[in-house]
Design an enzyme around this catalytic site. Structure first.
Site, short mmCIF file in Angstrom:
data_model
loop_
_atom_site.label_atom_id
_atom_site.label_comp_id
_atom_site.label_asym_id
_atom_site.label_seq_id
_atom_site.Cartn_x
_atom_site.Cartn_y
_atom_site.Cartn_z
N ARG A 169 0.84 -1.21 0.00
CA ARG A 169 0.00 0.00 0.00
C ARG A 169 0.87 1.25 0.00
O ARG A 169 0.37 2.34 -0.25
CB ARG A 169 -0.82 0.07 1.29
CG ARG A 169 -2.03 -0.79 1.35
CD ARG A 169 -3.24 -0.12 0.72
NE ARG A 169 -4.43 -0.21 1.52
CZ ARG A 169 -5.18 -1.30 1.67
NH1 ARG A 169 -4.84 -2.42 1.09
NH2 ARG A 169 -6.25 -1.26 2.40
N ARG A 227 -21.75 -3.09 0.61
CA ARG A 227 -21.01 -4.35 0.46
C ARG A 227 -21.26 -5.30 1.63
O ARG A 227 -21.16 -4.91 2.79
CB ARG A 227 -19.51 -4.02 0.39
CG ARG A 227 -18.61 -5.23 0.43
CD ARG A 227 -17.24 -4.89 -0.01
NE ARG A 227 -16.42 -4.29 1.01
CZ ARG A 227 -15.13 -4.02 0.85
NH1 ARG A 227 -14.54 -4.28 -0.30
NH2 ARG A 227 -14.44 -3.48 1.83
P1 AMP Z 1 -8.80 -3.81 2.78
O1 AMP Z 1 -9.53 -5.11 3.03
O2 AMP Z 1 -7.74 -3.95 1.75
O3 AMP Z 1 -9.72 -2.64 2.57
O4 AMP Z 1 -8.00 -3.48 4.14
C1 AMP Z 1 -8.71 -3.25 5.33
C2 AMP Z 1 -7.81 -2.66 6.38
O5 AMP Z 1 -6.71 -3.54 6.64
C3 AMP Z 1 -7.14 -1.30 6.02
O6 AMP Z 1 -8.00 -0.21 6.28
C4 AMP Z 1 -5.94 -1.32 6.97
O7 AMP Z 1 -6.33 -1.08 8.31
C5 AMP Z 1 -5.52 -2.78 6.89
N1 AMP Z 1 -4.58 -3.02 5.78
C6 AMP Z 1 -4.81 -3.77 4.65
N2 AMP Z 1 -3.74 -3.80 3.87
C7 AMP Z 1 -2.79 -3.05 4.49
C8 AMP Z 1 -1.45 -2.70 4.17
N3 AMP Z 1 -0.87 -3.12 3.04
N4 AMP Z 1 -0.77 -1.92 5.06
C9 AMP Z 1 -1.34 -1.50 6.19
N5 AMP Z 1 -2.60 -1.78 6.56
C10 AMP Z 1 -3.33 -2.55 5.72
#
Ligand code: AMP
Length: 217
Positions: free
Chosen positions: A88, A127
């Site tokens: 990210r 969602r």
């Molecule tokens: P997502 O399912 O990709 O929307 O991720 C949900 C949450 O997981 C994000 O809002 C972050 O809190 C955490 N997260 C997911 N991927 C990352 C990453 N690469 N680095 C840091 N936090 C992450």
């Protein structure tokens, strides 16, 4: 081949990864899933992850990078790996490159899913996800056949803790800030392909299958 899929939350990364898993037999590593599993444990690590995750903040790199590299290691025998939600940030991309280089590998392809933010904001608010298999539904455009139940396995559908308006806004602002730097990082190093994600899921899947199968690797 190692593939990274980029795009704002709600651009359909999870939905597409789900479809590609069965079409192309890719191993799918979603950082959100890895962190949600860590979040569920009643440990110091679980509590630390929960604090950031529930607020819609990025989990600190020292936690995230280690958990994701462990997940990648666990798929070391897969020919094709699709990374979704990681990296990210440029710091995470550098840590990933270093770890892959040590294994004689690299990221061969970056897919950038492009969708307007007002579209993804609406998708996130409607969602629902299957607790058992992770299939994603949209109450407006892709509702389950039986309300509250997954079409595939009858599992319970739930709304994610971070799919509330405040956390959605925070996650999208963080994404906007980090993503342009990440794209610039990869543009110098590997093949980056933009795919229009503001279309029905099947049309997006067909494009992705063409892009991935055309990639030597
Ligand atoms: P997502 O399912 O990709 O929307 O991720 C949900 C949450 O997981 C994000 O809002 C972050 O809190 C955490 N997260 C997911 N991927 C990352 C990453 N690469 N680095 C840091 N936090 C992450």
């Amino acid at each position: 081949m190692n593939i990274v899929i980029l795009g704002p939350q709600g651009s359909g990364k999870g939905t597409q990864a789900f479809a590609l898993r069965s079409r192309l037999g890719l191993a799918h590593i979603a950082s959100g899933d890895v962190l949600r599993a860590a979040r569920a444990s009643d440990t110091e690590l679980g509590r630390a992850v929960r604090k950031y995750y529930d607020a819609g903040e990025l989990v600190p790199d020292e936690i995230t990078v280690q958990l994701i590299l462990e997940a990648i290691e666990a798929h070391a025998d897969s020919d094709n790996v699709l990374l979704d939600g990681f990296p990210r940030t440029v710091a995470q991309a550098e840590a990933l490159d270093t770890a892959l280089r040590a294994r004689g590998e690299r990221i061969e392809l970056v897919i950038n899913l492009v969708a307007p933010l007002d579209v993804v904001r609406e998708r996130l608010a409607s969602r629902w996800t299957c607790r058992t298999c992770g299939a994603v539904y949209n109450l407006l455009t892709m509702p389950p056949k039986i309300p509250g139940k997954c079409d595939l396995d009858g599992g319970e559908l739930y709304q994610r803790e971070d799919d509330n308006p405040e956390a959605i806004q925070r996650r999208l602002s963080i994404w906007e800030r980090e993503n342009s730097e990440l794209l610039a990082y990869y543009a110098d190093r590997t093949r980056v392909v933009d795919v229009d994600a503001n279309r029905p899921p099947d049309a997006v899947t067909e494009d992705l299958v063409s892009v991935i199968t055309a990639q030597p690797g």
